[in-house]
Design an enzyme around this catalytic site. Sequence first.
Site, PDB file in Angstrom:
ATOM      1  N   ALA A  11      -4.061   7.729  -5.000  1.00 28.95           N
ATOM      2  CA  ALA A  11      -2.726   7.197  -5.302  1.00 28.95           C
ATOM      3  C   ALA A  11      -2.889   5.693  -5.531  1.00 28.95           C
ATOM      4  CB  ALA A  11      -1.784   7.460  -4.136  1.00 28.95           C
ATOM      5  N   GLY A  64       0.826  -1.208   0.000  1.00 36.81           N
ATOM      6  CA  GLY A  64       0.000   0.000   0.000  1.00 36.81           C
ATOM      7  C   GLY A  64       0.849   1.242   0.000  1.00 36.81           C
ATOM      8  N   ASN A  65       0.212   2.396   0.173  1.00 32.38           N
ATOM      9  CA  ASN A  65       0.967   3.651   0.266  1.00 32.38           C
ATOM     10  C   ASN A  65       0.322   4.553   1.304  1.00 32.38           C
ATOM     11  OD1 ASN A  65      -0.963   5.580  -1.118  1.00 32.38           O
ATOM     12  ND2 ASN A  65      -0.747   4.008  -2.693  1.00 32.38           N
ATOM     13  N   ARG A  66       0.944   5.698   1.545  1.00 33.11           N
ATOM     14  CA  ARG A  66       0.549   6.522   2.685  1.00 33.11           C
ATOM     15  C   ARG A  66      -0.466   7.604   2.350  1.00 33.11           C
ATOM     16  NH1 ARG A  66       5.813   8.770   4.601  1.00 33.11           N
ATOM     17  NH2 ARG A  66       4.439  10.057   5.855  1.00 33.11           N
TER      18      ARG A  66
END
Length: 411
Positions: free
Chosen positions: A280, A213-215
């Site tokens: 994102a 995943g990403n932030r």
Amino acid sequence: MTRPRVVLGVSGGIAAYKACELLRRFTESGHDVTVVPTAAALEFVGAPTWAALSGKPVSTDVWSSVHEVPHVRIGQSADLVVVAPATADLMAKAAHGLADDLLTNTLLTARCPVVMAPAMHTEMWEHAATAANVATLRSRGVLVVEPAEGRLTGADTGKGRLPEPEEIFELCRDVLERAATGSTTGVLDLAGRRVVVSAGGTREKLDPVRFLGNRSSGRQGYALARAAAARGAEVTLVAANVTLPDPAGVKVVRVESTAELRDAVLTASAGADAVVMAAAPADFRPVHRSDTKIKKAEDGSAPAITLEQNPDILKELASHRPAPGTVVVGFAAETGDDNGSVLDLARAKLARKGCDLLVVNDVSGGAVFGADDNEAVILAADGTAVDVPRGSKGALAHVIWDQVTTRLPSA
Ligand code: CTP
């Protein structure tokens, strides 16, 4: 500085108790609030509660305190009138210009923005009579917020819930700010437009408990959805793993992976006036996803993860427009490198993606993820560039919609 004058109209529904919280938000943030309940509203929450929370006397009819507050003055001097909850009955009266109590008189005399947050049973909301009244009110410039879905009175669920008070408050604050800055395009310049916003970061599953995943926090996308709703648009927000509260009047579709995000965005975009890809999406996903939890190996070795590319949703939207003239907006977080400056790379990305606008964040000085503030340059395919100085994500959202609005084909 004079305090913004807000009239809080409350009509007779069980959600009237939530208006107490809305009132508190207004008074605590320095607004001068006059509460105008209907007689039916007082069956749910009594006048002493409204008087105590607003610090002002409360009346429902045009006969009380006639010498002090002529019934026309409350509406005339307001900067914003918000009715929450707005019942089917109240909206029917407002749509037909009836004026048999103080609230309906106030609505006829107000020349400021008017926001109505309906709350009622699903059947009443969907009834042709209510739909026609809502359409009439909207055509006259009233911002009628779409009700939320969820638990209604008793065990019923469905569309008709009052959005959360803090979200109604945020929407009203947005409307007030735009009205105060004397927006040249009109406060509700996106009325009648349908827009789609994506937000958050996608997750690609490795096994039942792990993901890549990403932030991304989703804050910028949520600010965009909230701002569009405050400008009158019909908004679908496709949210990937975001924990923020639903913005008032916005349809929220929840997704997890990039594939789900793509499906939801393409479905919601059909015929849309604008699509803003603030999410994102993970660019890659594991080729294999294990149905069982991946275990540690005895020999200390680690599993190899092979990735494959996800589809580029922005590029797809730009090359296959959901409707002729749909404005497509992308985001880019750049640091600049040996191949060029932030703006060089962003211009190349704008051309590669084929979108109309690219909102560029320079992240070389630190990430914008999760922050309340943002600064950006908005590059347009027609060669223009707009610098947006550091400010709230809400303020940036409005500049983005300003840029979108000038590019929309006439309705
Ligand atoms: N985006 C998308 N689908 C993807 C990846 C990104 O629609 N699979 C969108 C994002 O929502 C955002 C923009 O594209 O609007 C961001 O592009 P980015 O991923 O930064 O661009 P890339 O071409 O992948 O560039 P880079 O090589 O810098 O990662």
